[in-house]
Design an enzyme around this catalytic site. Structure first.
Site, PDB file in Angstrom:
ATOM      1  N   LYS A 289      43.620  45.275  37.207  1.00 34.82           N
ATOM      2  CA  LYS A 289      42.347  45.645  37.586  1.00 34.82           C
ATOM      3  C   LYS A 289      42.242  47.280  37.717  1.00 34.82           C
ATOM      4  O   LYS A 289      42.662  48.037  36.777  1.00 34.82           O
ATOM      5  CB  LYS A 289      41.954  45.003  38.579  1.00 34.82           C
ATOM      6  CG  LYS A 289      41.998  43.343  38.721  1.00 34.82           C
ATOM      7  CD  LYS A 289      41.075  42.647  37.665  1.00 34.82           C
ATOM      8  CE  LYS A 289      41.615  41.362  37.225  1.00 34.82           C
ATOM      9  NZ  LYS A 289      41.511  40.331  38.444  1.00 34.82           N
TER      10      LYS A 289
ATOM     11  N   TYR B 145      39.928  34.513  44.904  1.00 35.51           N
ATOM     12  CA  TYR B 145      39.823  34.696  43.677  1.00 35.51           C
ATOM     13  C   TYR B 145      39.990  33.095  42.845  1.00 35.51           C
ATOM     14  O   TYR B 145      40.770  32.721  43.208  1.00 35.51           O
ATOM     15  CB  TYR B 145      40.982  35.791  43.140  1.00 35.51           C
ATOM     16  CG  TYR B 145      41.042  35.537  41.421  1.00 35.51           C
ATOM     17  CD1 TYR B 145      40.231  36.387  40.847  1.00 35.51           C
ATOM     18  CD2 TYR B 145      42.107  35.282  40.912  1.00 35.51           C
ATOM     19  CE1 TYR B 145      40.219  36.393  39.483  1.00 35.51           C
ATOM     20  CE2 TYR B 145      42.278  35.074  39.459  1.00 35.51           C
ATOM     21  CZ  TYR B 145      41.446  35.847  38.780  1.00 35.51           C
ATOM     22  OH  TYR B 145      41.530  35.886  37.402  1.00 35.51           O
TER      23      TYR B 145
HETATM   24  C1  LIG Z   1      42.522  39.224  38.688  1.00 35.80           C
HETATM   25  C2  LIG Z   1      42.673  39.026  40.014  1.00 35.80           C
HETATM   26  C3  LIG Z   1      43.840  38.011  40.370  1.00 35.80           C
HETATM   27  C4  LIG Z   1      44.586  37.699  39.009  1.00 35.80           C
HETATM   28  O1  LIG Z   1      45.034  38.565  38.379  1.00 35.80           O
HETATM   29  P1  LIG Z   1      45.655  38.576  36.624  1.00 35.80           P
HETATM   30  O2  LIG Z   1      46.038  39.914  36.524  1.00 35.80           O
HETATM   31  O3  LIG Z   1      44.403  38.184  36.012  1.00 35.80           O
HETATM   32  O4  LIG Z   1      46.455  37.529  36.473  1.00 35.80           O
HETATM   33  C5  LIG Z   1      44.312  37.829  41.485  1.00 35.80           C
HETATM   34  N1  LIG Z   1      43.579  38.346  42.442  1.00 35.80           N
HETATM   35  C6  LIG Z   1      42.309  39.056  42.480  1.00 35.80           C
HETATM   36  C7  LIG Z   1      41.820  39.409  43.650  1.00 35.80           C
HETATM   37  C8  LIG Z   1      41.939  39.366  41.306  1.00 35.80           C
HETATM   38  O5  LIG Z   1      40.738  39.925  41.003  1.00 35.80           O
END
Ligand SMILES: *Cc1c(COP(=O)(O)O)cnc(C)c1O
Length: 387
Positions: free
Chosen positions: A196, A99
């Site tokens: 997510k 990421y």
């Molecule tokens: C979005 C995401 C993050 C970061 O998370 P946030 O809630 O946006 O701070 C870390 N790892 C993965 C795989 C992600 O998709």
């Protein structure tokens, strides 16, 4: 209570015997009265512990099969907290198409504190052995990776890490505990951007961490309380509310993703599709061994990079936006959005081309999603041919 669907539906339920409330209360109090000197109800000050956050933290620990859970104000806050386990001279080996925000944290923040990170494709024969040094303290794994959906054999990496006295940290954001439970395979720490799939409705920023052992939980709790990037009670409640339907949502995300992946794979204006559920995916067998599904993320290359702008402009139902895992379908252009901080040369070597699009398949009807992709691809294809 053995099945994950049951654990999800019952998340945070009936924790207050005095009222019998089915859902968890939202406790906004920052401070708690002591019964008498030297006594505590278990709650003193809300950074240290909050009953609503604790219901969520107990819930994610149960779902992942770990000792203790921790909730943070974002996924990045969760990852930052975990990385406090490392100090000057330590070395970490991470997935090479990580990421983008995690890559930025490692390169622009952790590096200043003397923690070095190497990046590799864990699936590549001999790569891990070659990258290991006497200073290597941990493996940091995403599987599937983001956005090219590479699959890493978790059991093999964990066995290697254990042999060499290293810990294994898994970012389980893409799979969720509904489909994959790295702690039950022996990983030490599992973490999530709960913004997510776990939250699932594109309306909440949160991060979760679960430690497998008490010793690791104690270390992480010290950092969580000391750094203080904890999740507030309202957001903790909202996250539990979202998580209750995780099983239903993941099933639908996956059914739709399977269908959309096949549609894109057969489309003449699409050069390549990355989805672990396709027979052509090199990681399919490993995925089937360590997870109960393939998830809802599909990436694809269109045949010409000049198609990208008109394609994104023409989409009507599917939004062109960052993020993933919500009920609404989103399309991301990683080279310009999530992965813009990765240098161009590294990006193209990883397959994150200027033609690659990442599709977070929502829970809408798949026919409507297919129709939207079809019309946008057709228009974009025509514009390119006309030039
Ligand atoms: C979005 C995401 C993050 C970061 O998370 P946030 O809630 O946006 O701070 C870390 N790892 C993965 C795989 C992600 O998709």
């Amino acid at each position: 209570m053995d099945h994950i669907e049951t654990k999800l539906a019952q998340l945070g339920a009936r924790r207050d015997a005095s009222t019998g409330a089915i859902v968890s209360a939202v406790h906004r109090s920052t401070t708690y009265a002591h019964p008498r000197l030297g006594e505590s109800t278990g709650f003193d000050y809300a950074r240290t512990a909050n009953p609503t956050r604790q219901a969520l933290e107990d819930g994610i620990a149960l779902l992942e099969g770990g000792e203790r859970g921790f909730a943070f104000s974002s996924g990045m806050a969760a990852i930052s907290c975990v990385m406090n386990l490392f100090g000057p001279g330590d070395h970490v080996i991470a997935s090479n198409d990580l990421y983008g925000g995690t890559y930025r944290l490692f390169e622009q923040v952790l590096a200043r504190f003397g923690v070095a990170v190497s990046y590799l494709d864990f699936a590549l024969e001999g790569a891990l052995e070659q990258a290991t040094t006497p200073q290597t303290k941990a493996l940091f794994i995403e599987t599937p990776t983001n956005p090219t959906m590479k699959i890493t054999d978790l059991a093999a990496c964990i066995a290697y890490a254990n042999e060499h006295g290293m810990m294994t940290i898994v970012d389980n954001t893409f799979m969720t505990p509904y489909m994959q439970k790295p702690l039950t395979l022996g990983a030490d720490i599992v973490l999530h951007s709960a913004s997510k799939y776990l939250g699932g409705h594109n309306d909440l920023l949160a991060g979760l961490v679960v430690a497998r052992t008490k010793e690791m939980a104690d270390r992480l709790y010290f950092y969580q309380n000391t750094i203080g990037a904890v999740l507030g009670p309202d957001d903790s409640y909202l996250l539990m509310r979202g998580m209750k339907t995780l099983g239903l949502r993941m099933q639908r995300h996956e059914e739709n993703a399977q269908e959309l992946a096949r549609f894109l794979d057969a489309h003449p204006l699409v050069e390549r599709v990355y989805y672990p559920g396709l027979a052509s995916h090199p990681g399919k067998t490993v995925q089937e061994r360590q997870a109960s599904g393939y998830g809802g993320m599909v990436s694809f290359d269109v045949i010409d990079e000049r198609m990208v702008a008109p394609f994104l402009e023409r989409l009507q139902l599917i939004a062109f936006a960052e993020s993933l895992g919500g009920v609404e379908s989103l399309l991301t252009f990683p080279a310009r959005q999530t992965h813009a901080d990765i240098p161009e040369a590294i990006r193209s070597a990883l397959g994150i081309t200027n033609r690659l699009l990442r599709f977070s398949v929502g829970i809408e009807h798949s026919d409507d999603l297919t129709a939207d992709l079809a019309q946008a691809l057709e228009v974009a294809g025509k514009e390119v041919h006309a030039r």
